[in-house]
Design a protein around this motif. Structure first.
Motif, PDB file in Angstrom:
ATOM      1  N   SER A 102       0.863  -1.126  -0.012  1.00  0.00           N
ATOM      2  CA  SER A 102       0.088   0.121  -0.058  1.00  0.00           C
ATOM      3  C   SER A 102       0.930   1.196  -0.070  1.00  0.00           C
ATOM      4  O   SER A 102       1.703   1.503   1.127  1.00  0.00           O
ATOM      5  N   TYR A 140      -8.130  13.761  -2.394  1.00  0.00           N
ATOM      6  CA  TYR A 140      -8.145  12.365  -1.905  1.00  0.00           C
ATOM      7  C   TYR A 140      -8.669  12.325  -0.756  1.00  0.00           C
ATOM      8  O   TYR A 140      -7.865  12.741   0.316  1.00  0.00           O
ATOM      9  N   ASN A 189      -7.185  13.042  -8.253  1.00  0.00           N
ATOM     10  CA  ASN A 189      -8.375  12.124  -7.577  1.00  0.00           C
ATOM     11  C   ASN A 189      -8.931  13.453  -6.774  1.00  0.00           C
ATOM     12  O   ASN A 189      -8.364  13.984  -6.118  1.00  0.00           O
ATOM     13  N   ALA A 220      -0.215   8.447  -8.171  1.00  0.00           N
ATOM     14  CA  ALA A 220      -0.758   7.158  -8.145  1.00  0.00           C
ATOM     15  C   ALA A 220      -1.244   6.828  -9.538  1.00  0.00           C
ATOM     16  O   ALA A 220      -1.568   5.486  -9.978  1.00  0.00           O
ATOM     17  N   TYR A 221      -1.353   7.957 -10.491  1.00  0.00           N
ATOM     18  CA  TYR A 221      -2.123   7.692 -11.665  1.00  0.00           C
ATOM     19  C   TYR A 221      -1.166   7.913 -13.078  1.00  0.00           C
ATOM     20  O   TYR A 221      -1.676   8.562 -13.910  1.00  0.00           O
ATOM     21  N   SER A 254       1.983   3.595  -7.044  1.00  0.00           N
ATOM     22  CA  SER A 254       1.225   2.410  -6.316  1.00  0.00           C
ATOM     23  C   SER A 254       0.945   1.404  -7.525  1.00  0.00           C
ATOM     24  O   SER A 254       0.425   1.901  -8.568  1.00  0.00           O
ATOM     25  N   LYS A 257      -3.832  -0.130  -8.685  1.00  0.00           N
ATOM     26  CA  LYS A 257      -4.426   0.028  -9.781  1.00  0.00           C
ATOM     27  C   LYS A 257      -3.937  -0.426 -11.013  1.00  0.00           C
ATOM     28  O   LYS A 257      -4.297  -0.032 -12.323  1.00  0.00           O
TER      29      LYS A 257
END
Ligand code: PMP
Length: 424
Positions: A102, A140, A189, A220-221, A254, A257
């Protein structure tokens, strides 16, 4: 506005009585659809199913010749995993650390290390005085939850469509109590926006009151494109280093996803000194991360090109879902002055802006229809959206048919809420 013949009800602006009739009819369908969290769907996680058989009996030897079944002498992870993710994180492998499942846990731990021990460039642990974080909004919710849990005061900063309002940021960071800022710089986000090169440059250069100010750069994206318009981002580590603030950015990535949600890898990149700082504290917390999971990732994805190819498969599964949300919003409420929404080129969310004072009501009405939306306000610190107008839609998990039904119900709820005189 184009109106579809599929939806004859919407060819005129329906009155309250008609909306209520349709609301009751919809309710009788007894649906149960969850549009709350940004979860990958079954087909997405299945893309990584080969990992379930990896590394396989006899496959435990790393490229460096270590036995991944045993303790490994580094808190930073396997070199082959650090190399695999170096390009995505924008750092050489030596400046990359691979953690467990995580990235949020990694961010949480960094905040706690900073509070208890302090960070480089600071003379005291953060807990020695009041601590504030800048929080671009909407943002977020789990970032905000970390601040809330540790008594860090959150200072909201408006997003502009190309990142946070930098004039506001530059003024606020002069306060020496401001020690950090949450950033989701690409496909943010929930708004889906990507920070512009100017915003990134100003974040790198800005004068901060606290010498130990940190950007929590949660990318994260980074590879989660939904269209051919692939957004790019200047390299924050390089920009900060050139501006004389090499230790300012803490870059996170991360795999949740990309491979298995909650069963991937948390990734970290930063300056050589920050990596040593992290290794020192992480090495107290644990003898080392799970190397077998790192091996699985390396063997599935192989290199950055493999990672990108894998993301193309995700895009094929989820882009139609985002397209459906867009088409449905456009067809059902477009041009009616009741909402505006994001059209993301990547990431996991659609951010919906309803009339001021209506968001909580829309969530309550949708719940009556069997559609679960994330509680209104969740995208703001302490759950308080001062305008009660932002909603976050997460379309990746449900099937297309469920999204279609959910969008019908959500649009109905928006129209009904807007007739209740709640608009400010
Ligand atoms: N950061 C952002 C911006 C997210 O949207 C999420 C949710 N996937 C996370 C971090 C959490 O990632 P992880 O599962 O690695 O903790």
């Amino acid at each position: 506005m184009t109106l579809s013949i599929e939806d004859p009800h919407m060819a005129h602006t329906p009155g309250r009585a008609e909306l209520q009739t349709r609301f009751s009819a919809f309710k009788a369908r007894g649906l149960a659809i969850d549009m709350t969290r940004g979860k990958p769907c079954a087909a997405q996680v299945a893309l990584s199913d080969p990992m379930l058989d990896m590394p396989g009996v006899g496959g435990h030897t790393t490229a460096e010749g270590f036995d991944a079944r045993n303790y490994y002498g580094s808190a930073l992870g396997l070199l082959e995993a650090r190399t695999l993710f170096a390009t995505m994180l924008g750092a050489p492998p030596e400046q990359v650390a691979i953690a467990n499942n995580s990235s949020l846990a990694l961010m949480h731990d960094m905040v706690v290390y900073a509070l208890l021990h302090g960070v480089l460039d600071g003379s005291q642990p953060w807990r020695a005085g009041p601590v504030k974080f800048l929080c671009p909004v909407p943002g977020y919710d789990r970032h905000f939850a970390i601040c809330e849990a540790y008594g860090i005061e959150m200072v909201p900063v408006p997003m502009t469509g190309s990142g946070p309002d930098m004039a506001v940021v530059e003024a606020l960071v002069r306060d020496p109590q401001v020690r950090g800022m949450w950033c989701v710089p690409m496909y943010s986000n929930p708004t889906g926006e990507t920070y512009s090169p100017d915003v990134v440059e100003r974040l790198a250069r800005m004068k901060t009151g606290a010498p130990d100010f940190r950007l929590f750069w949660d990318n994260a994206y980074a590879v989660h494109h939904l269209t051919d318009t692939e957004h790019t981002l200047p390299n924050i580590l390089e920009r900060c280093s050139l501006a004389g603030h090499a230790n300012r950015p803490l870059v996170f990535g991360s795999m949740s996803k990309i491979t298995f949600a909650g069963g991937g890898l948390g990734l970290f990149a930063s300056s050589p000194s920050n990596i040593r700082w992290y290794a020192r504290h992480a090495g107290v917390r644990s003898i080392g991360p799970d190397k077998l999971n790192q091996l699985r990732h390396v063997r599935l994805l192989r290199d950055h090109a493999g990672l990108r190819a894998h993301m193309t498969k995700h895009r094929a599964i989820i882009a139609p879902k985002f397209a459906l949300v867009e088409a449905s919003l456009q067809r059902r409420i477009g041009g009616r002055g009741v909402a505006t929404w994001s059209r993301p080129d990547g990431g996991y969310f659609v951010s919906l802006q309803v009339q001021d004072g209506c968001a909580a009501r829309v969530v309550a009405l949708a719940r009556e229809l069997g559609i679960a939306l994330v509680p209104a306000g969740r995208t703001y610190p302490l759950g308080l959206d001062p305008r009660d107008s932002n909603l976050r839609l997460a379309p990746t998990f449900p099937e297309l048919a469920d999204i279609e039904a959910a969008m019908e119900g959500i649009c109905l709820s928006i129209l009904l809420a807007s007739t209740e005189g709640r608009g400010a």
